[in-house]
Design an enzyme around this catalytic site. Structure first.
Site, PDB file in Angstrom:
ATOM      1  N   LEU A 103       0.822  -1.204   0.000  1.00 61.84           N
ATOM      2  CA  LEU A 103       0.000   0.000   0.000  1.00 61.84           C
ATOM      3  C   LEU A 103       0.859   1.258   0.000  1.00 61.84           C
ATOM      4  O   LEU A 103       2.021   1.226   0.410  1.00 61.84           O
ATOM      5  CB  LEU A 103      -0.932  -0.029   1.216  1.00 61.84           C
ATOM      6  CG  LEU A 103      -1.818  -1.281   1.271  1.00 61.84           C
ATOM      7  CD1 LEU A 103      -2.396  -1.482   2.654  1.00 61.84           C
ATOM      8  CD2 LEU A 103      -2.917  -1.192   0.225  1.00 61.84           C
ATOM      9  N   PRO A 104       0.311   2.396  -0.451  1.00 62.35           N
ATOM     10  CA  PRO A 104       1.139   3.591  -0.653  1.00 62.35           C
ATOM     11  C   PRO A 104       1.621   4.283   0.619  1.00 62.35           C
ATOM     12  O   PRO A 104       2.753   4.776   0.654  1.00 62.35           O
ATOM     13  CB  PRO A 104       0.225   4.529  -1.457  1.00 62.35           C
ATOM     14  CG  PRO A 104      -0.846   3.669  -2.015  1.00 62.35           C
ATOM     15  CD  PRO A 104      -1.034   2.557  -1.042  1.00 62.35           C
ATOM     16  N   ASN A 108      -3.034   4.355   4.537  1.00 60.28           N
ATOM     17  CA  ASN A 108      -3.623   3.240   3.800  1.00 60.28           C
ATOM     18  C   ASN A 108      -3.414   1.918   4.529  1.00 60.28           C
ATOM     19  O   ASN A 108      -4.319   1.075   4.580  1.00 60.28           O
ATOM     20  CB  ASN A 108      -3.022   3.148   2.393  1.00 60.28           C
ATOM     21  CG  ASN A 108      -3.281   4.380   1.548  1.00 60.28           C
ATOM     22  OD1 ASN A 108      -2.364   4.934   0.959  1.00 60.28           O
ATOM     23  ND2 ASN A 108      -4.526   4.825   1.490  1.00 60.28           N
ATOM     24  N   THR A 134       5.876   0.829   2.296  1.00 63.60           N
ATOM     25  CA  THR A 134       6.897   1.634   2.957  1.00 63.60           C
ATOM     26  C   THR A 134       6.180   2.663   3.822  1.00 63.60           C
ATOM     27  O   THR A 134       5.552   3.587   3.304  1.00 63.60           O
ATOM     28  CB  THR A 134       7.809   2.339   1.938  1.00 63.60           C
ATOM     29  OG1 THR A 134       8.465   1.351   1.144  1.00 63.60           O
ATOM     30  CG2 THR A 134       8.859   3.186   2.650  1.00 63.60           C
ATOM     31  N   LYS A 209      14.614   0.361   4.696  1.00 61.78           N
ATOM     32  CA  LYS A 209      14.045   0.895   3.461  1.00 61.78           C
ATOM     33  C   LYS A 209      14.127   2.420   3.425  1.00 61.78           C
ATOM     34  O   LYS A 209      14.457   3.017   2.397  1.00 61.78           O
ATOM     35  CB  LYS A 209      12.595   0.441   3.321  1.00 61.78           C
ATOM     36  CG  LYS A 209      11.843   1.057   2.136  1.00 61.78           C
ATOM     37  CD  LYS A 209      12.487   0.713   0.799  1.00 61.78           C
ATOM     38  CE  LYS A 209      11.828   1.467  -0.371  1.00 61.78           C
ATOM     39  NZ  LYS A 209      10.466   1.008  -0.645  1.00 61.78           N
ATOM     40  N   LYS A 284       7.080  11.296  -0.013  1.00 63.33           N
ATOM     41  CA  LYS A 284       6.553  10.672   1.207  1.00 63.33           C
ATOM     42  C   LYS A 284       7.648   9.939   1.967  1.00 63.33           C
ATOM     43  O   LYS A 284       7.794  10.083   3.188  1.00 63.33           O
ATOM     44  CB  LYS A 284       5.418   9.719   0.844  1.00 63.33           C
ATOM     45  CG  LYS A 284       4.765   9.011   2.024  1.00 63.33           C
ATOM     46  CD  LYS A 284       5.337   7.607   2.276  1.00 63.33           C
ATOM     47  CE  LYS A 284       5.037   6.671   1.141  1.00 63.33           C
ATOM     48  NZ  LYS A 284       5.511   5.275   1.436  1.00 63.33           N
TER      49      LYS A 284
END
Length: 336
Positions: A103-104, A108, A134, A209, A284
């Site tokens: 998911l973004p 979410n 992420t 990440k 983001k």
């Protein structure tokens, strides 16, 4: 608790912790039975640019899928291929005891797990929930606590490699969670990636990440600046790229994902910066890095500048283009 998680997703940046999460009711028998049931259905939530090819690679390895996406059109090709498509994350949890989410944003992810029709409404005890989004490491830790209360197991497993690696099954997964569950997660993740790395407790996959994407953003901007300068000095862009890639300036942004149109085939810069990893998502991720840097008192001078550049790009019409469009942005913005 769901309201608390939403606040985490909206305003991240809290201190890390290192205590390993352990499932409250996932017995050894449940772990063993899960790893043996290799071809039982796998739930997949989020089949966008990255999730779509990831799910297809699970299909190629013989896994039947239970699919959900907030955009029904994204599920059509899976439905046409004979896979089950359901109407909510809760329905996925009812039908599968191994679920991957892609998911973004933190918001979410929180909605998919803790929302009105979220996974936790119908999750089975002993289920393995792998989040490859992420998101804020603290949100991952909070979700893990909520999952643990339901007797299931949560692992964060964000990815690196982009859409190309997702299609070819060569992603790198950075996994955080209970070490004893890593083999069960690796069984699935290995179908979608060539590198599956255990990082430590829940949240450490996200930490790895965030650090990777911080470096990626900086190197992409540096590659774009160097290529732009060289072109304006009269160098042929393909020749300059060749020289960089046999010299000390070589990096992934120059030799695998070059931002200059016409230098490489099969990358977003060859397709008007369509597809790939969006500028909004890079902004983001840099925001997550900025929050983490603030909470740990870690200076990220270049990272902060990169964050501002990608935020400016979003405001200037580049939001939906691949993040390598920073080259085009720099070409057009001559007032820096």
């Amino acid at each position: 608790m769901a309201a608390s998680l939403r606040l985490r997703g909206a305003a991240s940046g809290l201190l890390y912790w290192s205590r390993r999460q352990r499932p409250a009711a996932a017995s050894l028998a449940a772990v063993c039975s899960r790893s043996m049931a290799s071809k039982t259905p796998v739930g997949f939530i989020g089949v966008g640019n990255m999730g779509n090819p990831m799910a297809k690679n699970l299909m190629k390895h013989g896994y039947p899928l239970i699919i959900y996406d907030v955009f029904p059109d994204a599920c059509k090709e899976f439905l046409d291929a004979g896979e089950q498509v359901v109407s909510s994350p809760a329905d996925v949890a009812e039908k599968a005891d191994r679920i991957i989410t892609m998911l973004p944003t933190s918001i979410n992810a929180i909605e998919a797990y803790s929302g009105t029709n979220g996974i936790l409404k119908k999750v089975k005890k002993g289920s393995l929930l792998i989040d490859s989004s992420t998101i804020d490491p603290m949100v991952s830790k909070e979700l893990a606590k909520e999952v643990e209360k339901m007797g299931a197991v949560f692992m964060d497993a964000p990815v690196s490699g982009g859409v190309g690696a997702a299609r070819s099954g060569n992603l790198t997964f950075m996994v955080g969670g209970v070490e004893e569950e890593f083999a069960a997660a690796q069984e699935l993740l290995g179908c979608m990636g060539s590198n599956v790395v255990y990082c430590g407790a829940v949240g450490t996959g996200q930490a790895a990440k965030i650090c990777n994407n911080l470096l990626l953003a900086i190197s992409m901007i540096g590659t774009a600046e160097a290529m732009n300068l060289g072109i304006r000095l009269g160098l042929d862009p393909k020749l300059l790229a060749k020289i960089l890639n046999m010299s000390s300036g070589r990096c992934w942004s120059s030799d695998t994902y070059n931002p200059v149109p016409g230098v490489m085939d099969g990358v977003p810069s060859a397709n008007n910066y369509q597809g790939g990893f969006g500028t909004t998502l890079m902004a983001k991720d840099l925001g997550l890095a900025q929050d983490s840097a603030t909470s740990t008192k870690s200076p990220i001078l270049l990272g902060s500048q990169a964050h501002q550049i990608y935020r400016l790009m979003c405001a200037k019409g580049y939001a939906n283009r691949d993040f390598s469009s920073v080259f085009q942005f720099l070409r057009e913005e001559e007032t820096f």
